[in-house]
Write a protein that holds these residues in place. Sequence first.
Motif, PDB file in Angstrom:
ATOM      1  N   LYS A  44       0.806  -1.180  -0.342  1.00  7.63           N
ATOM      2  CA  LYS A  44      -0.287   0.361  -0.033  1.00  7.63           C
ATOM      3  C   LYS A  44       0.800   0.845   0.024  1.00  7.63           C
ATOM      4  O   LYS A  44       0.546   1.804  -1.073  1.00  7.63           O
ATOM      5  N   LEU A  45       1.844   0.948   0.831  1.00  5.45           N
ATOM      6  CA  LEU A  45       2.868   2.459   0.518  1.00  5.45           C
ATOM      7  C   LEU A  45       3.391   2.620  -0.396  1.00  5.45           C
ATOM      8  O   LEU A  45       3.675   3.335  -1.249  1.00  5.45           O
ATOM      9  N   GLU A  46       3.893   1.504  -1.612  1.00 11.89           N
ATOM     10  CA  GLU A  46       4.611   1.772  -2.979  1.00 11.89           C
ATOM     11  C   GLU A  46       3.842   2.149  -3.805  1.00 11.89           C
ATOM     12  O   GLU A  46       3.292   3.271  -4.375  1.00 11.89           O
ATOM     13  N   SER A  47       2.061   1.967  -3.481  1.00 13.61           N
ATOM     14  CA  SER A  47       0.864   1.695  -4.193  1.00 13.61           C
ATOM     15  C   SER A  47       0.965   3.395  -4.182  1.00 13.61           C
ATOM     16  O   SER A  47      -0.058   4.451  -5.669  1.00 13.61           O
ATOM     17  N   ARG A  48       0.102   3.213  -2.653  1.00 16.99           N
ATOM     18  CA  ARG A  48      -0.967   5.238  -2.424  1.00 16.99           C
ATOM     19  C   ARG A  48       0.279   6.098  -1.702  1.00 16.99           C
ATOM     20  O   ARG A  48      -0.565   7.070  -1.708  1.00 16.99           O
ATOM     21  N   GLY A  49       0.942   5.992  -1.392  1.00 19.13           N
ATOM     22  CA  GLY A  49       2.741   6.264  -0.622  1.00 19.13           C
ATOM     23  C   GLY A  49       2.281   6.201   1.216  1.00 19.13           C
ATOM     24  O   GLY A  49       0.687   5.230   1.076  1.00 19.13           O
ATOM     25  N   GLY A  50       2.509   7.098   1.495  1.00 16.40           N
ATOM     26  CA  GLY A  50       2.085   7.188   3.035  1.00 16.40           C
ATOM     27  C   GLY A  50       1.650   8.667   3.471  1.00 16.40           C
ATOM     28  O   GLY A  50       0.412   8.928   2.776  1.00 16.40           O
ATOM     29  N   PHE A  51       1.856   8.833   4.279  1.00 20.77           N
ATOM     30  CA  PHE A  51       2.000   9.966   5.180  1.00 20.77           C
ATOM     31  C   PHE A  51       2.013  10.808   5.947  1.00 20.77           C
ATOM     32  O   PHE A  51       2.224  12.147   6.432  1.00 20.77           O
ATOM     33  N   SER A  52       4.344  10.208   5.025  1.00 20.30           N
ATOM     34  CA  SER A  52       4.908  11.346   6.010  1.00 20.30           C
ATOM     35  C   SER A  52       4.391  13.015   4.837  1.00 20.30           C
ATOM     36  O   SER A  52       5.570  13.606   6.033  1.00 20.30           O
ATOM     37  N   LYS A  53       4.142  13.133   4.220  1.00 22.88           N
ATOM     38  CA  LYS A  53       4.141  14.788   3.185  1.00 22.88           C
ATOM     39  C   LYS A  53       3.086  15.625   3.577  1.00 22.88           C
ATOM     40  O   LYS A  53       2.138  16.716   3.518  1.00 22.88           O
ATOM     41  N   ASN A  54       2.062  14.654   4.722  1.00 24.02           N
ATOM     42  CA  ASN A  54       1.004  15.203   5.135  1.00 24.02           C
ATOM     43  C   ASN A  54       0.437  16.169   4.540  1.00 24.02           C
ATOM     44  O   ASN A  54      -0.275  17.365   4.409  1.00 24.02           O
ATOM     45  N   ILE A  55       0.069  15.595   3.809  1.00 19.43           N
ATOM     46  CA  ILE A  55      -0.635  16.457   2.324  1.00 19.43           C
ATOM     47  C   ILE A  55      -2.496  16.171   2.556  1.00 19.43           C
ATOM     48  O   ILE A  55      -2.803  15.174   3.121  1.00 19.43           O
ATOM     49  N   VAL A  56      -3.308  16.942   2.758  1.00 16.14           N
ATOM     50  CA  VAL A  56      -4.715  17.497   3.162  1.00 16.14           C
ATOM     51  C   VAL A  56      -4.857  17.702   2.108  1.00 16.14           C
ATOM     52  O   VAL A  56      -5.075  18.643   0.798  1.00 16.14           O
ATOM     53  N   LEU A  57      -6.227  16.573   1.563  1.00 14.11           N
ATOM     54  CA  LEU A  57      -7.309  16.903   0.163  1.00 14.11           C
ATOM     55  C   LEU A  57      -8.223  17.756   0.943  1.00 14.11           C
ATOM     56  O   LEU A  57      -8.703  17.610   1.790  1.00 14.11           O
ATOM     57  N   GLU A  58      -8.256  19.107   0.042  1.00 14.55           N
ATOM     58  CA  GLU A  58      -9.451  19.737   0.557  1.00 14.55           C
ATOM     59  C   GLU A  58     -10.644  19.659  -1.201  1.00 14.55           C
ATOM     60  O   GLU A  58     -11.773  19.534  -0.387  1.00 14.55           O
ATOM     61  N   LYS A  59     -10.686  19.546  -1.680  1.00 16.12           N
ATOM     62  CA  LYS A  59     -11.513  19.428  -2.743  1.00 16.12           C
ATOM     63  C   LYS A  59     -10.993  18.815  -4.471  1.00 16.12           C
ATOM     64  O   LYS A  59      -9.727  18.818  -4.334  1.00 16.12           O
TER      65      LYS A  59
END
Length: 103
Positions: free
Chosen positions: A85-100
Amino acid sequence: MKIYNKLVRDKIPNVIQAAGKDFDCHIADKSEAYSLLLKKLDEEILEFKEDKNLEELADILEVVISLANNLGYSQEELIKAQLLKLESRGGFSKNIVLEKVYD
């Protein structure tokens, strides 16, 4: 006498016995264990939210591994699924917040 009725780590009965105390315990079947593991996960998450330390994170991880085992998966299979899942979707290390997402 204090009543717990909760899942404890495997060596806790030895610790209590070494302290010279009497206690009652039983071995949960798979169904009861699953239910108790879910409660334990909630408990450990609450403790982490309060204490925010590595030990509480380790407790959460131990419960997650035990849940995987209860569902028939090994720790290795769990880690492999996490890495895929980390390889295909990434992790949470970049702290990206999807807004819209726009159509």
